[in-house]
Design a protein around this motif. Structure first.
Motif, PDB file in Angstrom:
ATOM      1  N   ASP A 139       0.835  -1.212   0.000  1.00  0.00           N
ATOM      2  CA  ASP A 139       0.000   0.000   0.000  1.00  0.00           C
ATOM      3  C   ASP A 139       0.868   1.259   0.000  1.00  0.00           C
ATOM      4  N   VAL A 140       2.049   1.142   0.589  1.00  0.00           N
ATOM      5  CA  VAL A 140       2.873   2.350   0.756  1.00  0.00           C
ATOM      6  C   VAL A 140       4.146   2.332  -0.073  1.00  0.00           C
ATOM      7  N   ALA A 141       4.493   1.156  -0.621  1.00  0.00           N
ATOM      8  CA  ALA A 141       5.743   1.079  -1.391  1.00  0.00           C
ATOM      9  C   ALA A 141       5.639   0.001  -2.465  1.00  0.00           C
ATOM     10  N   ASP A 142       6.392   0.188  -3.541  1.00  0.00           N
ATOM     11  CA  ASP A 142       6.588  -0.891  -4.499  1.00  0.00           C
ATOM     12  C   ASP A 142       7.721  -1.760  -3.962  1.00  0.00           C
ATOM     13  N   VAL A 143       7.431  -3.052  -3.794  1.00  0.00           N
ATOM     14  CA  VAL A 143       8.452  -3.991  -3.317  1.00  0.00           C
ATOM     15  C   VAL A 143       9.083  -4.625  -4.553  1.00  0.00           C
ATOM     16  N   ILE A 144      10.311  -4.247  -4.848  1.00  0.00           N
ATOM     17  CA  ILE A 144      10.918  -4.622  -6.127  1.00  0.00           C
ATOM     18  C   ILE A 144      12.116  -5.550  -5.903  1.00  0.00           C
ATOM     19  N   PRO A 145      11.953  -6.853  -6.205  1.00  0.00           N
ATOM     20  CA  PRO A 145      13.108  -7.755  -6.105  1.00  0.00           C
ATOM     21  C   PRO A 145      14.148  -7.362  -7.154  1.00  0.00           C
ATOM     22  N   VAL A 146      15.393  -7.322  -6.739  1.00  0.00           N
ATOM     23  CA  VAL A 146      16.483  -7.002  -7.659  1.00  0.00           C
ATOM     24  C   VAL A 146      17.022  -8.328  -8.172  1.00  0.00           C
ATOM     25  N   THR A 147      16.822  -8.611  -9.454  1.00  0.00           N
ATOM     26  CA  THR A 147      17.163  -9.943  -9.955  1.00  0.00           C
ATOM     27  C   THR A 147      18.327  -9.921 -10.943  1.00  0.00           C
ATOM     28  N   ASP A 148      18.830  -8.737 -11.242  1.00  0.00           N
ATOM     29  CA  ASP A 148      19.872  -8.655 -12.278  1.00  0.00           C
ATOM     30  C   ASP A 148      21.196  -8.119 -11.728  1.00  0.00           C
ATOM     31  N   ARG A 149      21.371  -8.266 -10.404  1.00  0.00           N
ATOM     32  CA  ARG A 149      22.613  -7.772  -9.814  1.00  0.00           C
ATOM     33  C   ARG A 149      23.287  -8.859  -8.985  1.00  0.00           C
ATOM     34  N   ALA A 150      24.608  -8.900  -9.088  1.00  0.00           N
ATOM     35  CA  ALA A 150      25.418  -9.777  -8.242  1.00  0.00           C
ATOM     36  C   ALA A 150      25.719  -9.052  -6.931  1.00  0.00           C
ATOM     37  N   LEU A 151      26.148  -9.823  -5.935  1.00  0.00           N
ATOM     38  CA  LEU A 151      26.541  -9.221  -4.659  1.00  0.00           C
ATOM     39  C   LEU A 151      27.865  -9.858  -4.225  1.00  0.00           C
ATOM     40  N   LEU A 152      28.848  -9.006  -4.033  1.00  0.00           N
ATOM     41  CA  LEU A 152      30.164  -9.477  -3.604  1.00  0.00           C
ATOM     42  C   LEU A 152      30.453  -8.919  -2.228  1.00  0.00           C
ATOM     43  N   TRP A 185      26.631  -0.378  -5.885  1.00  0.00           N
ATOM     44  CA  TRP A 185      25.982  -0.027  -4.618  1.00  0.00           C
ATOM     45  C   TRP A 185      26.858  -0.619  -3.525  1.00  0.00           C
ATOM     46  N   ILE A 186      27.462   0.232  -2.721  1.00  0.00           N
ATOM     47  CA  ILE A 186      28.456  -0.253  -1.769  1.00  0.00           C
ATOM     48  C   ILE A 186      28.035   0.067  -0.337  1.00  0.00           C
ATOM     49  N   SER A 187      28.199  -0.914   0.545  1.00  0.00           N
ATOM     50  CA  SER A 187      28.003  -0.662   1.978  1.00  0.00           C
ATOM     51  C   SER A 187      29.281  -1.075   2.697  1.00  0.00           C
ATOM     52  N   ARG A 188      29.588  -0.389   3.781  1.00  0.00           N
ATOM     53  CA  ARG A 188      30.749  -0.800   4.571  1.00  0.00           C
ATOM     54  C   ARG A 188      30.236  -1.740   5.649  1.00  0.00           C
ATOM     55  N   SER A 189      30.201  -3.010   5.315  1.00  0.00           N
ATOM     56  CA  SER A 189      29.631  -4.009   6.224  1.00  0.00           C
ATOM     57  C   SER A 189      30.032  -5.386   5.734  1.00  0.00           C
ATOM     58  N   GLY A 190      29.563  -6.379   6.418  1.00  0.00           N
ATOM     59  CA  GLY A 190      29.863  -7.756   6.030  1.00  0.00           C
ATOM     60  C   GLY A 190      29.447  -8.679   7.150  1.00  0.00           C
ATOM     61  N   TYR A 191      29.880  -9.932   7.074  1.00  0.00           N
ATOM     62  CA  TYR A 191      29.422 -10.886   8.091  1.00  0.00           C
ATOM     63  C   TYR A 191      30.578 -11.743   8.564  1.00  0.00           C
ATOM     64  N   THR A 192      31.744 -11.111   8.725  1.00  0.00           N
ATOM     65  CA  THR A 192      32.938 -11.849   9.146  1.00  0.00           C
ATOM     66  C   THR A 192      33.527 -11.294  10.435  1.00  0.00           C
ATOM     67  N   GLY A 193      33.031 -10.130  10.876  1.00  0.00           N
ATOM     68  CA  GLY A 193      33.642  -9.458  12.019  1.00  0.00           C
ATOM     69  C   GLY A 193      34.791  -8.557  11.619  1.00  0.00           C
ATOM     70  N   GLU A 194      35.184  -8.634  10.336  1.00  0.00           N
ATOM     71  CA  GLU A 194      36.267  -7.785   9.838  1.00  0.00           C
ATOM     72  C   GLU A 194      35.701  -6.500   9.243  1.00  0.00           C
ATOM     73  N   ASP A 195      36.563  -5.526   9.094  1.00  0.00           N
ATOM     74  CA  ASP A 195      36.242  -4.379   8.266  1.00  0.00           C
ATOM     75  C   ASP A 195      36.027  -4.894   6.839  1.00  0.00           C
ATOM     76  N   GLY A 196      35.196  -4.206   6.078  1.00  0.00           N
ATOM     77  CA  GLY A 196      35.017  -4.651   4.700  1.00  0.00           C
ATOM     78  C   GLY A 196      33.785  -4.038   4.069  1.00  0.00           C
ATOM     79  N   TYR A 197      33.482  -4.537   2.893  1.00  0.00           N
ATOM     80  CA  TYR A 197      32.420  -3.948   2.082  1.00  0.00           C
ATOM     81  C   TYR A 197      31.549  -5.034   1.464  1.00  0.00           C
ATOM     82  N   GLU A 198      30.310  -4.661   1.199  1.00  0.00           N
ATOM     83  CA  GLU A 198      29.470  -5.471   0.321  1.00  0.00           C
ATOM     84  C   GLU A 198      29.169  -4.615  -0.908  1.00  0.00           C
ATOM     85  N   ILE A 199      29.284  -5.238  -2.066  1.00  0.00           N
ATOM     86  CA  ILE A 199      29.211  -4.502  -3.323  1.00  0.00           C
ATOM     87  C   ILE A 199      28.175  -5.150  -4.217  1.00  0.00           C
ATOM     88  N   SER A 200      27.088  -4.439  -4.460  1.00  0.00           N
ATOM     89  CA  SER A 200      26.078  -4.912  -5.408  1.00  0.00           C
ATOM     90  C   SER A 200      26.379  -4.275  -6.755  1.00  0.00           C
TER      91      SER A 200
END
Lengths: 371, 119
Positions: A139-152, A185-200
């Motif tokens: 009702d308030v947003a278009d929920v748009i799955p992103v299907t054409d991008r990789a994530l590193l 699309w870059i975030s400074r985050s990750g799931y290892t406990g280390e500094d780092g990035y996620e890059i879509s």
């Protein structure tokens, strides 16, 4: 084992094969479990240099407001015990979708990108998450799955220097910042406990971009095996293992993800699924808690191993294995709250034998985020 | 040398058989971090779980390849489980078993048959 040929392929599948990956099925995808260096070396390399992970199997979703951002934030808050409204543009936060019983439907990352939200969810949950978000937010947003991008994910103490050389400006980002650099699309985050990035990035650019990262001698490709041992050392929950629809965020020790505004007495207290249980547990404590465990000796205690007292099962290991950094077995599991204090001795039942373990503080390895 | 479908090798010295895992299996397992060995004098039947190999990734069992009695175990693996990966056919052996029936060895795979099995 599932037939590797019926699985969905990651955008970097060819590169993984070229790098000599051992592939296995995971969440419906053919994924690299490890590369020739092996789990141990990949893990330690990530902790001391930089590791490149292909996490393209995860779900990426955009929430595009039909009206204003605040309306979407409030609707999203009706699904999570998390403060969405106060999240500033250019920032990311950890969130949890809950169910009416106060259990966890999924954990996720969401970012405020000024005029929309960007959400990353677990691979195994993405279809149900998208249906859930669509049902409650359309009702308030278009929920748009992103299907054409990789994530590193580029993780490790040298990730900053490596990425800055390729994408100038990324070194200036702080932990949980998000920014758009051209197609990236870059975030400074990750799931290892280390500094780092996620890059879509667009799928058709992923191979060339990953090769550019791997051309840097500081970067090694890292498989799912080391991703799991890194997140375990970092004391982080793996959905479907350490958290699921029966565990509440409070039991899981994720109360840090529940901001004050959503707690009893807060500006927007409650109003999310399972609020009665979650707010009650926040105030009075839960019956059980997720704890870190140090098994005695060298035998790992893995998922499913029961914790016993006087012959009765009192809890269970939900994640466990060998810590390459600590050179010893480590585990996480649930125990009744009276057994959750640091230093409490516990007994696991490993292959019919009593295996002693001690409750310890999480994480097992200190995190090194750049705040 | 004889081989099982479970990727064990067997080297006979009279009725005493030394058992280890093949280089192929060691490579599949990856980094071995812990090995649990059987007690000497344990009597085992074909298919019984007699030892456990823990790699960083997972636990795997070693099964008794034949009926018999465990007569010796490789204690060096306790202190240095990495021997399994480094020298699977030599210093990384697991246990010695005195088997009841030497003829049972004939039912196991030859090296050529094993190589076909993993090809």
């Amino acid at each position: 084992m599932a037939d590797l040929n019926t699985l969905r392929l990651l955008p970097l599948d060819a590169l993984h094969q070229e790098c000599g990956a051992k592939m296995c099925p995971f969440a419906g995808y053919r994924m690299p479990i490890n590369f020739p260096a092996g789990v141990m070396k990949e893990h330690l390399h990530t902790r001391s240099h930089a590791g490149l992970f292909d996490v393209s199997h995860m779900g990426q979703v955009l929430l595009q407001p039909k009206g204003d951002m605040a309306t979407v934030a409030l609707a999203f808050e009706a699904l999570m015990p998390v403060d969405v409204l106060a999240l500033q543009p250019g920032r990311q936060r950890y969130g949890l979708l809950t169910n009416a019983a106060g259990g966890i439907l999924d954990d996720l990352m969401f970012a405020n990108r000024g005029d929309h939200y960007y959400v990353v969810v677990n691979a195994a949950c993405k279809e149900t998450d998208i249906a859930h978000l669509t049902a409650h937010l359309s009702d308030v947003a278009d929920v748009i799955p992103v299907t054409d991008r990789a994530l590193l994910a580029l993780q490790g103490p040298e990730a900053e220097a490596v990425l800055e050389a390729i994408v100038p400006g990324t070194a200036a980002m702080r932990f949980m910042d998000v920014a758009i650099f051209g197609d990236l699309w870059i975030s400074r985050s990750g799931y290892t406990g280390e500094d780092g990035y996620e890059i879509s990035l667009p799928e058709d650019l992923a191979d060339a971009f990953a090769r550019k990262l791997l051309a840097d001698p500081r970067v090694l490709p890292i498989g799912l095996g080391a991703r799991d041992s890194l997140r375990l050392e970092a004391g982080m929950c793996l959905y479907g293992h350490d958290i699921d629809t029966t565990t509440s965020p409070v039991e899981a020790g994720l109360t840090w993800a529940i901001q004050k505004s959503r707690r009893t007495g807060g500006a927007r207290a409650g109003g999310f699924p399972g609020a009665a249980r979650i707010l009650h547990e926040l105030e009075h404590g839960p019956a059980r808690l997720r704890v870190g465990l140090l098994p005695e000796g060298r035998a790992p205690l893995r998922e499913g191993v029961p914790l016993v007292e006087d012959g009765a099962v009192i809890g269970q290991i939900t994640s466990g294995g060998f810590s390459p950094s600590g050179e010893r077995p480590i585990a996480m599991g649930y125990v009744p709250t009276p057994h959750a204090a640091e230093g409490t001795p516990l007994t696991a039942e490993l292959r019919g034998r009593a295996a002693p373990a001690t409750v310890t503080a999480l994480p097992f390895q200190p995190n090194r985020y750049k705040r | 040398m004889k081989y099982t479908e479970e990727h064990e090798w067997l080297r006979a010295d009279g009725e005493i058989i030394t058992v280890g895992i093949t280089a192929f299996a060691a490579e599949q397992l990856g980094d071995v971090v812990f090995v649990e060995l059987p007690e000497v004098e344990t009597v085992v039947a074909t298919g019984d779980e007699v030892a456990v190999i823990e790699s960083v990734k997972a636990a795997s069992e070693i099964l008794a390849p034949l009926n018999g009695e465990i007569v010796e175990v490789n204690a060096a693996l306790i202190d240095n489980p990495a021997l399994v990966s480094e020298d699977p056919l030599g210093a990384g052996w697991f246990f010695k078993i005195k088997i009841d029936d030497l003829a049972a060895l004939d039912g196991l795979m030859s090296e050529d048959e094993y190589n076909d099995h993993i090809a």
